[in-house]
Every structure is written in C-alpha cells, then in structure tokens.
Design an enzyme around this catalytic site. Structure first.
Site, PDB file in Angstrom:
ATOM      1  CB  THR A 269      34.999  48.888  35.381  1.00 25.76           C
ATOM      2  OG1 THR A 269      36.185  48.257  34.864  1.00 25.76           O
ATOM      3  CG2 THR A 269      35.316  49.565  36.709  1.00 25.76           C
ATOM      4  CG  ASP A 270      32.412  46.391  29.776  1.00 28.97           C
ATOM      5  OD1 ASP A 270      33.383  45.657  29.471  1.00 28.97           O
ATOM      6  OD2 ASP A 270      31.328  46.322  29.180  1.00 28.97           O
ATOM      7  CD1 TRP A 271      38.663  47.655  26.714  1.00 31.37           C
ATOM      8  CD2 TRP A 271      38.961  45.579  27.491  1.00 31.37           C
ATOM      9  NE1 TRP A 271      39.851  47.208  26.238  1.00 31.37           N
ATOM     10  CE2 TRP A 271      40.063  45.918  26.691  1.00 31.37           C
ATOM     11  CE3 TRP A 271      38.921  44.324  28.084  1.00 31.37           C
ATOM     12  CZ2 TRP A 271      41.132  45.051  26.462  1.00 31.37           C
ATOM     13  CZ3 TRP A 271      39.975  43.460  27.860  1.00 31.37           C
ATOM     14  CH2 TRP A 271      41.065  43.816  27.061  1.00 31.37           C
ATOM     15  CB  ALA A 272      39.488  50.782  28.981  1.00 29.39           C
ATOM     16  CG  ASP A 273      33.747  51.326  30.506  1.00 29.74           C
ATOM     17  OD1 ASP A 273      33.976  52.018  29.493  1.00 29.74           O
ATOM     18  OD2 ASP A 273      33.021  50.333  30.482  1.00 29.74           O
TER      19      ASP A 273
END
Length: 769
Positions: free
Chosen positions: A312-316
C-alpha cells in the site's frame, strides 16, 4: 455498508467486463521457492500476519511522535522488540523525522533492527527495509543526487536513466537499504498535479522506455547482488490524473483510457522483472484502488501476471475508513484491502492492523489462502534480495559512494536535461566577460534545485546540506568571476508559509542593479514541495515573480529566464519580455553547474520537453489530443478560444547548432500482420559546433473506429553529430506499434492508412490484413 460496497464492485465489474479473460488464479502463478515453502509451513498465523505489516522508523525511535523523533536519533529497543518479537513485524520504511542520515547512521539503525529480527525471533526472518530513493538516495547525506524524473525524461536518453538508477541502487545498498519505492510510472498528463515532477511526463511510450530503463538499472539481472535493489513502480493505477488536479483526489477514468495510457508502463515494468508494486492512494470512478479486487487481483496479478509483492501507500488501508468511507470500521478496512489483493500494509504507526487481521482470519472473513499468498510474495522478495544470508550491507564495501565518477554522471544527466526553449537572435550563449545581474528567488537556493524528496520529505532542509554544491548563482560566479556578477533576489520565498509562497523582497533594488550590467539572468519557478502540500489553486507563475520580470524588462537589458520548477507554470505574460528561456526542471545538486554551462556555452543544450507547456490555465491539452481539440478560429464568423494554444510543444528543445532532416524512407508502403517496416532518415548537423539531437518518430492514423489521436510518439533515438556530419537513423515498427484500444476495450490494429512523421517529413503507409 454491504450494499454500498456491492454497488462499488458492480461498477468495477462493468468497468473491466471486457478485460482479457484471466488464465489462472493469482496465487497459483507465484513462484514456489523451496526455502520459502519450508518456512511457510512452520509459521503461525501471528507470524504470517506480522510479515504483512510495515512501520515507519519514527514509530520505533526514542521520542517517537509522528515525524518528530528525538535527536540525536536512536532506536527505542523496547518499541523495536515489541514490533518485531511480539508482532513479528516484516518491514520498516522511511527515515526518522523525515531527515537524511549518514551511511554510518543507516548501518547502525538497520543492524540493530536486523539483529532483533534474526536473533530474537523464533524463525529469524529478516526485515525488509524500504525507502523513497527517487533521484538518488533521498535520505542519505552525501549521496549522489540526479535530476528528478521529469528532468531525466527531458534527456530522452534511456542509457543515462539506467545509469542513474544503477548508481542509486549502489548507494542505496551502501546505506544498508535494499528496497526502493521507485520509479513513478504515473503519466504526467495534468500540469496541475503536484507530483508531475516525479513522472516521466505525458507520453506513454517515453514513460515505458524510461521506466524499463530505471527498473533494469535498479534491479539488474539479480536483486540479490549487493549493488542492486528491488524496485517498486508506483502508483498502480491512474494516480496522476485526478479530476481536480490535486493530490489524492478522485479520478474519473474510463477503461479505454486506463488501458490506452495508464496500464502500458506498468505492464512493461512487470515484463522487465519489477519485483514489487505500490498502489494508487486515490479513487477511480468512486472506488478506492486499495479496496478493488478487480484492479489488484484480476488486473494486476492475473491479467498482467504480476507475481511479486503489492504494498500500500502511506496509511491507505486506514483511509478506506477514515477518508473514503467504504469501510464502517478500521477492521473492515483491513478486510477489504487484504481480500482485494494487498500483500503488505504501510501502516505506518500502529500495529492494530495485525490484531484486526488475525481476528478476521479466525472469524473466517479473510481466507488463510490469501494470507499464505501474501506472505509467500513477501518472503520470496526477501529471499531473492539475499536478506536471509546478508541482512545488512556495510558502507565500507562501497568505495564509490558519492565518488567523482558518480558525480560526473549526475552532472552529465543534469546537462542533458537542460531544455532551451527560446533563443531570440541567438543571444545565447553569453560571453564569459559579460557583466550580469543574477536575480529571482531560485537563483541562490539548493532547495529549489533539488525539489521535494531531497534530504527531507518536502526538501525544506536541503540548504543545510549545501556545502560542496553550487547554486545557480555560485556556478555563474565560478564561471565568469564574482566581479562580473551582481546578485539581487528581488523576490524571495517565505519558507514559513506554503511551499510556493513568495514575497516581493526588493524589486526596485534589482531594477537599480540592472543599470550596470549587460544581461539579466532571472531564475524563477517554484520552491520545493511534495505530494499534498504541493496542491495549488492557480498554475500561473506567482504575481510577485511576474512583477519582478516586468520591472526588469523595463530596464531594456536582455533577460535570460531560467525556469527552475517541477511543473510548467504559466509564463504567458512574461515570455515576450525575455530573450532566452532555459527550462531546468529540478536538476539536483549539480543543476547550478549545468545551468551555467549552458548559459555560457560550455555545454550545447539538447533536452526536449517531456510535456506540452501550456499557455493558459484552461488549455491543458497534451500533444496526443483528439482532432476536435484543435479547431482553428473562424475569422469573420466566430472568435472562439478553442484553438490548440500552447507555449511550447511536447518534444521541443533548441540547440546552439542546427539540424537538417532529409531522405525519409520506408522499406514498404504496406504493413502486414506479423510483419514490420523499416524507416530511415538522414540527419545533418548544419551548424558550426557539435550537438546532440533527439530524432523523434511519430505516427498519425488517418481514420479509425474511434477518433484517433492526432499523433503518437512511437520511437526516438538520441544521436551526436559533429559540424557538417550526417547520420542515417533507422527505426522499425510493427502492427502492435500502431494499435489502440477500441470501443470494446480491446487492443486492435485496424486496416487503413497512417502517416510516419519525423520532423517536417512525412510518408504514408497502409496497414493491410
């Protein structure tokens, strides 16, 4: 909630209803490595789930508090053991306080983490550490910084891009980091987008070619080599064309557009061997990509055959609940993302993800087969990187780190990125005995030269690492002597405000200083920014910078405009007032040298625009537009503003020499299935100095079942020519090269005529089945 999710999935089922049928289950396609399979059989559910979790370094340090680690930075070993021993953490990313560290610091950090993972856990599985080393090792002090991707694209030189990636991989491993979240394969088709400078520009083919070169440079033939890293193309899929132009906002992209523009670079990267892929943080047609089984599993893993690790990307995953509201709780968000095909969660701060996922498996909401598939992909990547044998590399084994050899490559790349857009009456190059005024907010800033992802996330502390590097002002002084240079900013950036805000510091002081010089070198553009903080309301260059340019123009002294910017800011008001324009993009630590070399003629510019430079904020049209987007005004009847009004075209860039194209030849005027045609053209240097030229081949289809693009780049080659020298450049194209996605979302090559275009030469070919 179930009804809401169902309707979203129905949209995507319709969206991909005409996709190529999947041939086999995604999990069955993943390589079975004996050592990994043996390890999987020993692992508990808790150990498997922990491998799927990724924390940021700030969560493991003394004083950990979301980007604010206590300095001097040191690990909190209680937090490290809780994450790795208690929760079986599989991955760490980022730097602490978004600040660059020395290779010695990195070695200490990674060694301590790996020591706990390898020696204090039951199975001794190493952590995989990831970093955004997007134009050099972003977070390592002393690393070799190259131009940002948009500048590398302007070189039109795949070999330079590959070499820059090789050097970055070497220096990333020297930093004890084996995983690089790069390249960006989003298509930079909207100049409003704040991450446009992280792309290779607006063209699909250019992005494919340079993306493959970068993946090959990072990974080589074996990512287990101590000089290679695992690449991570991002952000799958359609991230760079949000409707608003602002970061992480919704996109509306029909399948025909996804398949024509957005999928091909990722497909090429997968075929080139990319081992990991990062997902798009946003929404496509109302559906968050992180919750889309159709995009992650059916498209990426099954149709495109990607057998590596999806992160994932950041906190997604949290965003599915907190922002996008497709999940009624954080736990449901985990369920949606993992069942959609996510393998690793960039959490990045807490370990709640692990607790939720264990509960979901025990409750039967997430199948164990999905967990095993994800963990197999993660462990395969670690095994191929050689982390089980060598979890930490040592900086002393990398004597070329920051070396003169690497710096020479960075200088060369910066030089080749310089794009000369205007040279009225051949005002450039200037003489070395010229007296010049250097002005503008970008003239004396390393921060502006590097842009974001440079020492810190926003690039805001780049000037702290400036020793040994040259700003544009420094390089000009070195070139012609301080006695010939007057410096007045006129306008300066407010570093305590938004990242592009500037203030009129002393415009009249700059005007007064111009009286005693021959030329004005005016460095304008943008301060550094990255991601969401780079959103803006108006693409026009700031009013203060425009006012500075106008005031200096009134002096009557010739102005050389240097644009140091991550996206093409509108310069329509001031373009007629300047005699020369150099687009420097974000050229990195050696960009000041490259700018001065071009201005004073020690380097002949050869960069080409990797995007269409807009003239108006409401005319953001790419070169490969449809014919209806280019309608001429009808004098005497209507004076509508629908013409293709641009400042500079895609692929444009001037030189200090001149080139003549002739003898365009095609081997046949008929192209058949399973065949190809050869195309050649003669290029002559008709000037008086050596130069490099990018030979660009386009095609233009006459008629098709859907409206064809006016033209498409199909091939390019960069050549060097001595004065008077002629070279014959040859290309080959096949039916696949003129194919397109039709109304049924199938890639086809239809019978009919198309033009082959090189410079102002044209030949017509018929495709016949």
């Amino acid at each position: 909630m179930k009804k809401q999710l169902l309707s979203g999935l129905i949209v995507l089922v319709i969206f991909f209803g005409c996709a190529t049928p999947k041939k086999q289950d995604a999990a069955s396609m993943v390589e079975r490595i004996p050592e990994v399979e043996a390890l999987l059989k020993q692992m508990t559910l808790e150990e498997k789930v922990g491998q799927m979790a990724q924390l940021t370094l700030d969560a493991l340090t003394v004083g950990a508090n979301h980007f604010h680690t206590e300095e001097p930075m040191r690990l909190d070993m209680d937090l490290v053991r809780r994450a790795i021993v208690d929760y079986n953490l599989g991955s760490v990313l980022n730097t602490a306080s978004t600040r660059a560290r020395t290779v010695e610091e990195w070695h200490t950090i990674v060694s301590q983490i790996q020591d706990v993972a390898m020696n204090e856990t039951r199975l001794g599985i190493p952590v995989i550490y990831g970093i955004d080393a997007i134009h050099g090792v972003t977070y390592t002090a002393g690393a070799t910084f190259f131009p940002q991707q948009i500048g590398q694209a302007a070189t039109f030189n795949p070999e330079l891009v590959r070499r820059a990636a090789e050097i970055t991989a070497y220096e990333t491993r020297a930093s004890s980091l084996p995983w690089n979240f790069s390249p960006v394969l989003d298509i930079g088709r909207d100049p409003r987008f704040p991450r446009m400078w992280e792309t290779f520009g607006e063209d699909v083919y250019l992005t494919k070619v340079l993306g493959v070169a970068m993946v090959e440079g990072y990974e080589g033939d074996d990512i287990g080599s101590p000089y290679r890293v695992a690449s991570c193309p991002k952000h799958f899929l359609g991230y760079s064309t949000p409707l608003s132009g602002k970061d992480r906002t919704p996109a509306l992209i029909p399948e025909i557009e996804l398949r024509e523009r957005h999928i091909p670079p990722f497909k090429a990267a997968i075929e080139a061997g990319a081992h990991t892929i990062m997902l798009n943080s946003g929404l496509i047609n109302g559906v968050p990509v992180h919750a889309s089984y159709e995009l992650i599993t059916e498209l990426l893993k099954e149709e495109l055959g990607f057998t590596g690790l999806v992160v994932t990307d950041w906190a997604d995953i949290d965003n599915l609940h907190n922002r996008d509201r497709v999940a009624s709780s954080p736990k449901e968000a985990v369920k949606l993302a993992i069942n959609a095909g996510v393998d690793m969660s960039m959490i990045p701060y807490t370990l709640d993800f692990c607790d939720y996922l264990i509960e979901l498996v025990e409750e039967g909401e997430v199948p164990m087969s999905r967990i095993d598939d994800a963990v197999r992909r993660i462990l395969n990547t670690k095994f191929k990187l050689g982390l089980f044998e060598t979890p930490v590399t040592h900086y002393e084994d990398y004597p070329l780190f920051g070396s003169d050899e690497f710096i020479a490559e960075a200088i060369k790349t910066a030089q080749e990125s310089m794009t000369l857009l205007k040279n009225e009456e051949n005002i450039l190059p200037l003489s070395n005995n010229s007296r010049v005024l250097v002005a503008g907010p970008n003239a004396n800033s390393m921060r502006a030269l590097n842009g974001g992802w440079s020492y810190t996330w926003q690039g805001s502390n780049a000037d702290e690492f400036h020793e040994g590097y040259s700003t544009i002002l420094d390089a000009i002084r070195d070139k012609i002597g301080s006695a010939n240079v007057i410096f007045r900013e006129g306008v300066r950036y407010d570093n305590n405000a938004a990242y592009w805000v500037d203030e009129a510091f002393d415009i009249q002081g700059a005007v007064r200083a111009a009286r005693n010089v021959d030329y004005i070198i005016l460095a304008l553009g943008e301060n550094s920014y990255c991601e969401k903080p780079g959103d803006l309301h108006d693409l026009t260059l700031s009013r203060n910078q425009i006012d500075l340019a106008k005031a200096l123009a009134e002096t009557g002294k010739p102005i050389i405009l240097v644009l140091n910017q991550g996206r093409p800011r509108i310069i329509r008001e001031i373009e007629p007032l300047v005699s020369g324009i150099i687009n420097a993009y974000l050229p990195g630590n050696y960009g000041g040298i490259a700018v001065a070399d071009v201005i004073f003629g020690d380097y002949n510019p050869n960069g080409k625009l990797p995007f269409t430079y807009p003239m108006y904020v409401n005319t953001l049209v790419t070169y490969d537009h449809k014919p209806s987007e280019h309608q001429e005004r009808m004098a005497g009847m209507y004076d509508y503003e629908s013409d293709f009004a641009i400042q500079f075209p895609f692929g444009f860039g001037l030189s200090y020499t001149s080139f003549e194209y002739s003898n365009l030849s095609v081997s046949s005027d008929v192209l058949r299935p399973n065949g190809s045609i050869n195309i050649s053209v003669d290029v002559k240097n008709t000037g008086d100095r050596q130069g490099q030229e990018v030979v660009q081949l386009y095609t233009s289809t006459h008629f098709a079942s859907i409206t064809p693009d006016v033209r498409r780049l199909r091939r390019f080659e960069k050549i060097a020519l001595e004065p008077g020298e002629t070279k014959t450049v040859s290309f080959s194209i096949a039916p696949e090269d003129i194919s397109f996605i039709n109304a049924q979302n199938k890639r086809v090559t239809e019978p009919g005529a198309f033009d082959v275009l090189i410079d102002d030469l044209k030949a017509t070919v018929n495709y016949t089945e």
